[in-house]
Design a protein around this motif. Structure first.
Motif, PDB file in Angstrom:
ATOM      1  N   ILE A  37      10.378  34.169  55.018  1.00  0.00           N
ATOM      2  CA  ILE A  37      10.229  32.994  54.161  1.00  0.00           C
ATOM      3  C   ILE A  37       8.963  33.110  53.319  1.00  0.00           C
ATOM      4  CG2 ILE A  37       9.704  30.515  54.202  1.00  0.00           C
ATOM      5  CD1 ILE A  37      11.688  30.252  56.503  1.00  0.00           C
ATOM      6  N   GLN A  38       7.856  33.545  53.928  1.00  0.00           N
ATOM      7  CA  GLN A  38       6.627  33.762  53.161  1.00  0.00           C
ATOM      8  C   GLN A  38       6.859  34.762  52.033  1.00  0.00           C
ATOM      9  OE1 GLN A  38       2.730  32.904  54.129  1.00  0.00           O
ATOM     10  NE2 GLN A  38       3.288  32.885  51.966  1.00  0.00           N
ATOM     11  N   LYS A  39       7.524  35.850  52.348  1.00  0.00           N
ATOM     12  CA  LYS A  39       7.806  36.867  51.331  1.00  0.00           C
ATOM     13  C   LYS A  39       8.717  36.311  50.242  1.00  0.00           C
ATOM     14  CE  LYS A  39       9.708  41.540  50.813  1.00  0.00           C
ATOM     15  NZ  LYS A  39      10.338  42.689  51.519  1.00  0.00           N
ATOM     16  N   GLY A  40       9.723  35.534  50.642  1.00  0.00           N
ATOM     17  CA  GLY A  40      10.649  34.963  49.673  1.00  0.00           C
ATOM     18  C   GLY A  40       9.979  33.980  48.734  1.00  0.00           C
ATOM     19  N   LEU A  41       9.057  33.164  49.237  1.00  0.00           N
ATOM     20  CA  LEU A  41       8.323  32.237  48.378  1.00  0.00           C
ATOM     21  C   LEU A  41       7.392  32.992  47.440  1.00  0.00           C
ATOM     22  CD1 LEU A  41       7.381  29.429  50.937  1.00  0.00           C
ATOM     23  CD2 LEU A  41       9.014  29.233  49.054  1.00  0.00           C
TER      24      LEU A  41
END
Length: 307
Positions: free
Chosen positions: A131-135
């Protein structure tokens, strides 16, 4: 500098092949090359290392790539925002959800769709790190994840509910006859848990250590669907979020028991990129969930055990 030139550049950086990039951009290879040369002239730097084929990006090209992605996202967001003012919000909300929170995502999507009936939602099962990478990479507009344990960086947070843990098993399992179970009892069973790359599993390992036990699962999965499959077969038990009670509380084949010990809870909520303004889809989801707490909804409260 034209926005479409930046789009060509980003596509080339992703594909690393001139012909494929030109095809995806619906232009000829010569048009693509001319646009890149114009971009280099405008910025007065070389962006692409060339010989007969694509070799890579220069140092300046790598820097431009990060800026170009953000500019294109902002441009698309601007178009969506202006279009939404005329015809209502359309398009797709891309939401990353940790597996442990999948039991709650239906409440969010329903609330979002009530406010924006012409929009659609794409839900992706992701770890908190994904999720961090996707944001950061503009691949998702928001995430549903843990807020306090291993908190994400560069995000704004909206708490929604507190996750606690129960023991799930088949209804004919010996522990199903107990009103409550202990962590010691749970640790002695044939366990099926999430795998260690999942934050829920790391939380459970930490809780078990606090109670003086070690969790040694026989089967691990990165999906709660895999966990559920093993609960139905083979005498497995699992430590799961209490949202399982909402999803499977009416299933006669499964039993769910609370722990005898007082167990710390984890805050689950939405995370958005820490940018202003937010992209239209993220902003719409934020507005739909402001002052909204899942624990206050009748359906959610009905899923909880009586005191």
């Amino acid at each position: 500098m034209l926005v479409r030139h930046l789009s060509y550049f980003v596509t080339l950086a992703r594909e690393r092949h001139f012909a494929r990039a030109a095809q995806l951009c619906n232009v000829t290879q010569s048009t693509l090359s001319a646009a890149l040369r114009k971009l280099e002239e405008d910025l007065q730097v070389a962006l692409v290392v060339r010989n007969q084929r694509f070799v890579g990006l220069t140092v300046e090209g790598e820097h431009l790539l990060a800026w170009a992605r953000q500019i294109l996202i902002d441009y698309d967001s601007l178009r969506e925002d202006l279009s939404g003012l005329r015809t209502g919000l359309k398009g797709t909300l891309r939401l990353g959800v940790v597996p442990a929170a999948m039991g709650a995502v239906g409440f969010l999507s329903t609330r979002f769709r009530e406010a924006h009936p012409d929009a659609s939602i794409e839900i992706r099962s992701l770890s908190s790190r994904e999720i961090q990478k996707g944001l950061d990479g503009f691949e998702i507009e928001a995430g549903l994840t843990y807020l306090e344990n291993e908190p994400l960086e560069r995000v704004r947070r909206v708490p929604l509910y507190h996750e606690r843990y129960i023991l799930a098993m088949r209804a004919d399992h010996p522990l199903a006859a107990e009103a409550r179970v202990s962590w010691v009892q749970a640790s002695c069973q044939r366990l099926c848990l999430l795998s260690e790359e999942m934050q829920n599993r790391r939380i459970l390992d930490g809780l078990a250590d606090a109670f003086g036990v070690v969790l040694r699962p026989t089967v691990v999965s990165n999906s709660f669907l895999g966990v559920c499959a093993h609960l139905r077969e083979g005498g497995f038990v699992s430590i799961v979020p209490h949202t399982f009670r909402h999803l499977f509380g009416g299933t006669d084949a499964l039993a769910m028991r609370d722990f005898a010990e007082a167990t710390p809870r984890q805050t689950i909520g939405l995370v958005f990129t820490d940018r202003d303004p937010l992209p239209p889809m993220a902003s719409a989801l934020l507005r739909a969930t402001l002052n909204f707490r899942l624990e206050d909804t009748p359906a959610w409260m009905a899923a909880l055990p009586s005191p």
